[in-house]
Motif scaffolding. Structure first.
Motif, PDB file in Angstrom:
ATOM      1  N   LEU A 120       3.536   5.399   2.312  1.00  0.00           N
ATOM      2  CA  LEU A 120       2.121   5.521   1.970  1.00  0.00           C
ATOM      3  C   LEU A 120       1.553   4.152   1.650  1.00  0.00           C
ATOM      4  CD1 LEU A 120      -0.210   7.493   1.509  1.00  0.00           C
ATOM      5  CD2 LEU A 120       0.509   7.671  -0.877  1.00  0.00           C
ATOM      6  N   GLY A 121       0.403   3.862   2.223  1.00  0.00           N
ATOM      7  CA  GLY A 121      -0.219   2.547   2.103  1.00  0.00           C
ATOM      8  C   GLY A 121      -0.136   1.778   3.398  1.00  0.00           C
ATOM      9  N   ALA A 150      -4.434   3.462  -1.376  1.00  0.00           N
ATOM     10  CA  ALA A 150      -3.892   4.655  -0.719  1.00  0.00           C
ATOM     11  C   ALA A 150      -4.263   5.946  -1.441  1.00  0.00           C
ATOM     12  CB  ALA A 150      -2.378   4.550  -0.613  1.00  0.00           C
ATOM     13  N   GLU A 153      -5.973   8.901   0.336  1.00  0.00           N
ATOM     14  CA  GLU A 153      -5.137   9.658   1.263  1.00  0.00           C
ATOM     15  C   GLU A 153      -4.537  10.888   0.587  1.00  0.00           C
ATOM     16  OE1 GLU A 153      -3.186  10.444   4.973  1.00  0.00           O
ATOM     17  OE2 GLU A 153      -5.043   9.501   4.307  1.00  0.00           O
TER      18      GLU A 153
END
Length: 253
Positions: A120-121, A150, A153
């Motif tokens: 993630l990111g 992030a 998201e």
């Protein structure tokens, strides 16, 4: 603390302290790959309470029977959060993590319906918009892991009206990241994307890795550092002026 844990404590504190000091994502992922075989034992020595505390906070806010809720465990590691979820009756659990070795450990628990490799990111979560009743991320919000950018998201894959539960450390070395994280969380709330339900500070989060982490004013107690749990509810419909739907915040906020 058992005699064996007492003997291992200096080694564990040195290892965890080293992990906190890694600010490059690629280096952090390599560290976790090597740490995976001993991770569960080490955090037990550290008296790490974040998974149980965060799941307790989330479970109290989720409506309906636990088994009806679909949960995403982001940065799931070896699956400590899933253990806590399963103990409270949550059975529909999916997980993502950036470390293949950590995912192998999580898979071996047999508690996840599905596990995915995802950093993630650097890449989006592998789920459609509005999939989960709740998203939880414990322990990955610090420098060199998941960037504040992030956070939207997590909101994307949460159902309207669903919950997002996050944690971070509040010890001195993590305070700059915590400040940036809270600015991101607040900006999303001001944009009408979600509303805060809780911001719960916990004094006994995990054992401090050094005396520098026990500076006056950090609310430490008996050698522990503090941490914080954030709980948000995604807005069902974001309202703008005149009752019209407001534009959603950009994914790169």
């Amino acid at each position: 603390m058992a005699q064996e844990e007492t003997r291992r404590l200096p080694q564990v504190l040195a290892r965890v302290g080293a992990s906190h000091g890694i600010t490059d994502l690629a280096c952090k992922l390599r560290f976790y790959e090597e740490w995976a075989p001993e991770y569960d034992q080490d955090v037990a020595v550290l008296e790490y309470r974040a998974p149980s505390l965060a799941v307790e906070c989330l479970s109290q806010a989720l409506p309906g029977p636990p088994h009806d809720n679909l949960i995403l465990d982001v940065a799931c590691g070896t699956g400590l959060v899933a253990v806590e979820l399963q103990a409270r009756g949550f059975l529909q659990i999916q997980g993502v993590d950036g470390s293949p070795e950590m995912l192998k450990k999580a898979q071996a628990r047999g508690l996840y319906h599905h596990l995915s490799l995802c950093t993630l990111g650097q890449e989006p979560l592998p789920s459609p918009e509005g999939t989960f009743d709740a998203v939880i991320m414990v322990g990955a919000l610090s420098e060199g892991q998941v960037p504040c950018s992030a956070i939207p998201e997590l909101l994307r894959v949460t159902k309207p009206g669903g919950l997002v539960c996050l944690t971070t450390r509040a010890n001195p070395s993590n305070l700059p990241y915590k400040k940036a994280l809270e600015a991101t969380l607040d900006s999303l709330e001001h944009a009408g994307a979600w509303e805060q339900l809780a911001a719960q500070t916990v004094d006994c989060w995990e054992l401090a890795t050094s005396e520098l982490e026990m500076m006056p004013g950090t609310s430490t107690k008996d050698g522990f550092i503090p941490g914080i749990i954030y709980l948000y509810r995604k807005q069902k419909v974001a309202q703008g002026e005149g009752g019209r739907p407001a534009p959603q915040p950009p994914a790169g906020l």
